[in-house]
Design a protein around this motif. Structure first.
Motif, mmCIF file in Angstrom:
data_model
loop_
_atom_site.group_PDB
_atom_site.id
_atom_site.type_symbol
_atom_site.label_atom_id
_atom_site.label_comp_id
_atom_site.label_asym_id
_atom_site.label_seq_id
_atom_site.Cartn_x
_atom_site.Cartn_y
_atom_site.Cartn_z
ATOM 1 N N PHE A 107 31.019 36.688 45.513
ATOM 2 C CA PHE A 107 30.929 36.031 44.213
ATOM 3 C C PHE A 107 30.242 36.934 43.200
ATOM 4 O O PHE A 107 29.510 37.864 43.546
ATOM 5 N N ALA A 108 30.515 36.647 41.946
ATOM 6 C CA ALA A 108 29.804 37.240 40.819
ATOM 7 C C ALA A 108 29.273 36.091 39.981
ATOM 8 O O ALA A 108 30.017 35.150 39.659
ATOM 9 N N ALA A 109 28.000 36.137 39.637
ATOM 10 C CA ALA A 109 27.354 35.019 38.967
ATOM 11 C C ALA A 109 27.308 35.213 37.460
ATOM 12 O O ALA A 109 27.297 36.333 36.953
ATOM 13 N N ILE A 110 27.275 34.099 36.747
ATOM 14 C CA ILE A 110 26.970 34.069 35.325
ATOM 15 C C ILE A 110 25.695 33.246 35.194
ATOM 16 O O ILE A 110 25.669 32.070 35.552
ATOM 17 N N SER A 111 24.629 33.862 34.714
ATOM 18 C CA SER A 111 23.324 33.214 34.748
ATOM 19 C C SER A 111 23.068 32.369 33.512
ATOM 20 O O SER A 111 23.385 32.753 32.392
ATOM 21 N N TYR A 112 22.495 31.184 33.750
ATOM 22 C CA TYR A 112 21.958 30.364 32.669
ATOM 23 C C TYR A 112 20.578 29.840 33.046
ATOM 24 O O TYR A 112 19.901 29.199 32.239
ATOM 25 N N ASP A 113 20.153 30.131 34.292
ATOM 26 C CA ASP A 113 18.911 29.592 34.846
ATOM 27 C C ASP A 113 18.408 30.584 35.894
ATOM 28 O O ASP A 113 19.217 31.217 36.579
ATOM 29 N N PRO A 114 17.083 30.724 36.067
ATOM 30 C CA PRO A 114 16.560 31.670 37.057
ATOM 31 C C PRO A 114 17.070 31.439 38.470
ATOM 32 O O PRO A 114 17.127 32.376 39.270
ATOM 33 N N LYS A 115 17.460 30.203 38.800
ATOM 34 C CA LYS A 115 17.938 29.930 40.150
ATOM 35 C C LYS A 115 19.226 30.693 40.451
ATOM 36 O O LYS A 115 19.489 31.040 41.609
ATOM 37 N N ASP A 155 20.018 33.753 39.186
ATOM 38 C CA ASP A 155 19.617 35.132 39.442
ATOM 39 C C ASP A 155 18.987 35.267 40.822
ATOM 40 O O ASP A 155 19.231 36.251 41.527
ATOM 41 N N SER A 156 18.181 34.285 41.204
ATOM 42 C CA SER A 156 17.493 34.346 42.491
ATOM 43 C C SER A 156 18.477 34.346 43.650
ATOM 44 O O SER A 156 18.350 35.145 44.585
ATOM 45 N N PHE A 157 19.474 33.460 43.600
ATOM 46 C CA PHE A 157 20.440 33.384 44.696
ATOM 47 C C PHE A 157 21.303 34.634 44.750
ATOM 48 O O PHE A 157 21.566 35.174 45.841
ATOM 49 N N ALA A 158 21.739 35.127 43.587
ATOM 50 C CA ALA A 158 22.546 36.345 43.564
ATOM 51 C C ALA A 158 21.755 37.542 44.088
ATOM 52 O O ALA A 158 22.285 38.372 44.833
ATOM 53 N N LYS A 159 20.499 37.614 43.719
ATOM 54 C CA LYS A 159 19.650 38.713 44.183
ATOM 55 C C LYS A 159 19.485 38.677 45.695
ATOM 56 O O LYS A 159 19.547 39.710 46.368
ATOM 57 N N GLU A 160 19.279 37.472 46.238
ATOM 58 C CA GLU A 160 19.072 37.334 47.678
ATOM 59 C C GLU A 160 20.289 37.814 48.465
ATOM 60 O O GLU A 160 20.149 38.404 49.538
ATOM 61 N N LEU A 161 21.487 37.583 47.922
ATOM 62 C CA LEU A 161 22.703 37.978 48.623
ATOM 63 C C LEU A 161 23.304 39.283 48.097
ATOM 64 O O LEU A 161 24.387 39.678 48.509
ATOM 65 N N LYS A 162 22.583 39.934 47.169
ATOM 66 C CA LYS A 162 23.000 41.222 46.601
ATOM 67 C C LYS A 162 24.405 41.157 46.010
ATOM 68 O O LYS A 162 25.234 42.051 46.205
ATOM 69 N N GLN A 163 24.647 40.076 45.277
ATOM 70 C CA GLN A 163 25.898 39.911 44.552
ATOM 71 C C GLN A 163 25.624 40.092 43.054
ATOM 72 O O GLN A 163 24.523 39.798 42.582
ATOM 73 N N PRO A 164 26.592 40.571 42.298
ATOM 74 C CA PRO A 164 26.334 40.914 40.895
ATOM 75 C C PRO A 164 26.165 39.694 39.995
ATOM 76 O O PRO A 164 26.728 38.638 40.243
ATOM 77 N N VAL A 165 25.367 39.887 38.929
ATOM 78 C CA VAL A 165 25.255 38.917 37.846
ATOM 79 C C VAL A 165 25.930 39.540 36.639
ATOM 80 O O VAL A 165 25.514 40.603 36.161
ATOM 81 N N LEU A 166 26.986 38.908 36.144
ATOM 82 C CA LEU A 166 27.770 39.478 35.056
ATOM 83 C C LEU A 166 27.006 39.476 33.733
ATOM 84 O O LEU A 166 27.274 40.299 32.853
ATOM 85 N N GLY A 167 26.080 38.547 33.581
ATOM 86 C CA GLY A 167 25.293 38.460 32.362
ATOM 87 C C GLY A 167 24.555 37.142 32.296
ATOM 88 O O GLY A 167 24.749 36.259 33.130
ATOM 89 N N ASP A 168 23.681 37.027 31.284
ATOM 90 C CA ASP A 168 22.871 35.829 31.084
ATOM 91 C C ASP A 168 23.254 35.210 29.746
ATOM 92 O O ASP A 168 23.096 35.837 28.695
ATOM 93 N N VAL A 169 23.746 33.985 29.770
ATOM 94 C CA VAL A 169 24.210 33.348 28.533
ATOM 95 C C VAL A 169 23.063 33.039 27.579
ATOM 96 O O VAL A 169 23.296 32.778 26.394
ATOM 97 N N ASN A 170 21.824 33.050 28.068
ATOM 98 C CA ASN A 170 20.671 32.791 27.208
ATOM 99 C C ASN A 170 20.145 34.051 26.522
ATOM 100 O O ASN A 170 19.274 33.969 25.659
ATOM 101 N N ASN A 171 20.648 35.207 26.933
ATOM 102 C CA ASN A 171 20.192 36.481 26.394
ATOM 103 C C ASN A 171 21.056 36.859 25.183
ATOM 104 O O ASN A 171 22.229 37.203 25.325
ATOM 105 N N GLU A 172 20.473 36.797 24.012
ATOM 106 C CA GLU A 172 21.232 37.064 22.787
ATOM 107 C C GLU A 172 21.685 38.526 22.693
ATOM 108 O O GLU A 172 22.599 38.839 21.931
#
Length: 360
Positions: A281-289, A291-308
């Protein structure tokens, strides 16, 4: 033994319903005779779906009565102790725990995600509520947060219950009727205030995947709002897409994800269901949870919708997907998932032992 379960149940949220199904299954596998009463927004449906007892989660008189008669309270899973959705959410869940403590009933946190707590009042309420409460949290960040908060527990880490799920229905009739011949990329979005750049960037990325021969399939984890979020992205795409019906059962949605080659998801439990089926999977972050799950499984985060400042560049996002096809990385991912599944299977035993010790 009679236990009451408090969480976000009866709202037709696939992730939370998956948590409840997993908890009921796992607790009964450990102790078949355990009596379970769920605090639910829809008691009738909850009773029918999980063969448990249920009471209206908004009827405090019923809640006090059932907790007073029970042997203990399970709080969780999910992210109950947070104030991002609203302070009222936190007030509700701390109140339920406080009722149990008022009647001297033991309380066990079951693989909860804790935080964020942005208000000083929220942190004070949570610290006081969790005094003399034990249990497990689902990630390192939640455990660290509790320690900083001064909630001593003891608490330990155990993965989300859904990682230990076994789904009875291995197929989805709706998908089978489509008679697809190409590989599937499943996309799980949610309603969240996001930038125009995010929508356009994700649409371009999905168009790129479609050009490579994948079928883009949007899946709704929480009813109409998720479907509308999918429709917004699909409208920006040049490629044809599929949007699955929101009424599909939990098992059918799990089957959709399990048949995918890749999942791109905002909803935490879409990521967890992917991991449960060993789907990258590849995650799209809106909450720290997320990022935490993606980090634990070393899967990419495409971006954070809260980051302007997030660029949502399709080329950059596509590059972050490249390592998912690496065999060594996939083998490591599968090894981590197998470990987490075994750890998730330990939590019901911890909970039942905790309650037994206080009954003796």
């Amino acid at each position: 033994m009679h236990l009451v379960i408090s969480g976000y149940y009866g709202f037709q949220n696939t992730g939370d319903e998956a948590i409840l199904q997993a908890m009921v299954y796992q607790l009964r596998r450990q102790e078949p005779g355990v009596r379970l009463t769920v605090l639910s927004n829809d008691p009738v449906t909850t009773c029918s779906n999980y063969e448990v007892e249920a009471v209206n989660r908004w009827d405090m008189a019923q809640i006090r009565r059932v907790i007073r008669q029970a042997d203990g309270l399970i709080s969780g899973g999910g992210s109950l102790f947070q104030d991002v959705t609203s302070l009222n959410t936190l007030i509700y869940y701390t109140s339920v725990v406080s009722i149990a403590k008022l009647y001297n009933k033991p309380v066990f946190l079951y693989s909860q995600g804790v935080g964020p707590l942005e208000r000083p009042l929220s942190r004070l309420m949570t610290r006081r509520t969790l005094k003399n409460v034990e249990g497990t949290v689902r990630d390192v960040e939640s455990l660290d947060f509790l320690h900083r908060l001064g909630a001593k527990g003891p608490f330990s880490i155990s993965p989300d219950p859904v990682l230990g799920s076994v789904f009875a229905t291995p197929s989805c009739t709706w998908l089978e009727e489509k008679k697809l011949t190409s590989e599937i990329v499943t996309v799980s979005l949610r309603d969240w205030p996001v930038s125009k750049d995010y929508r356009q960037g994700l649409a371009a990325l999905l168009d790129n995947l479609a050009e490579k021969g994948y079928t883009i399939l949007f899946i709704s984890m929480h009813g109409v709002p998720d479907t509308e979020a999918a429709e917004e992205i699909a409208a920006l795409m040049e490629s044809e897409t599929l949007i699955s019906p929101s009424y599909l059962s939990l098992e059918e949605k799990a089957a959709l994800i399990a048949t995918s080659s890749l999942l791109i998801g905002m909803r935490l439990h879409s990521l967890i269901l992917a991991a449960n089926a060993f789907v990258p999977f590849a995650a799209i972050s809106y909450d720290p949870k997320i990022d935490s799950f993606a980090k634990e499984l070393k899967q990419p985060v495409l971006g954070d919708v809260n980051n302007e400042k997030e660029t949502w560049d399709p080329a950059k996002m596509n590059a972050s997907l490249e390592h998912l096809s690496d065999e060594d990385n996939y083998a490591e991912y599968c090894t981590t998932v197998r470990f987490l599944i075994k750890e998730a299977e330990k939590t019901p035993g911890l909970a039942l032992r905790y309650f037994r010790e206080r009954l003796d």
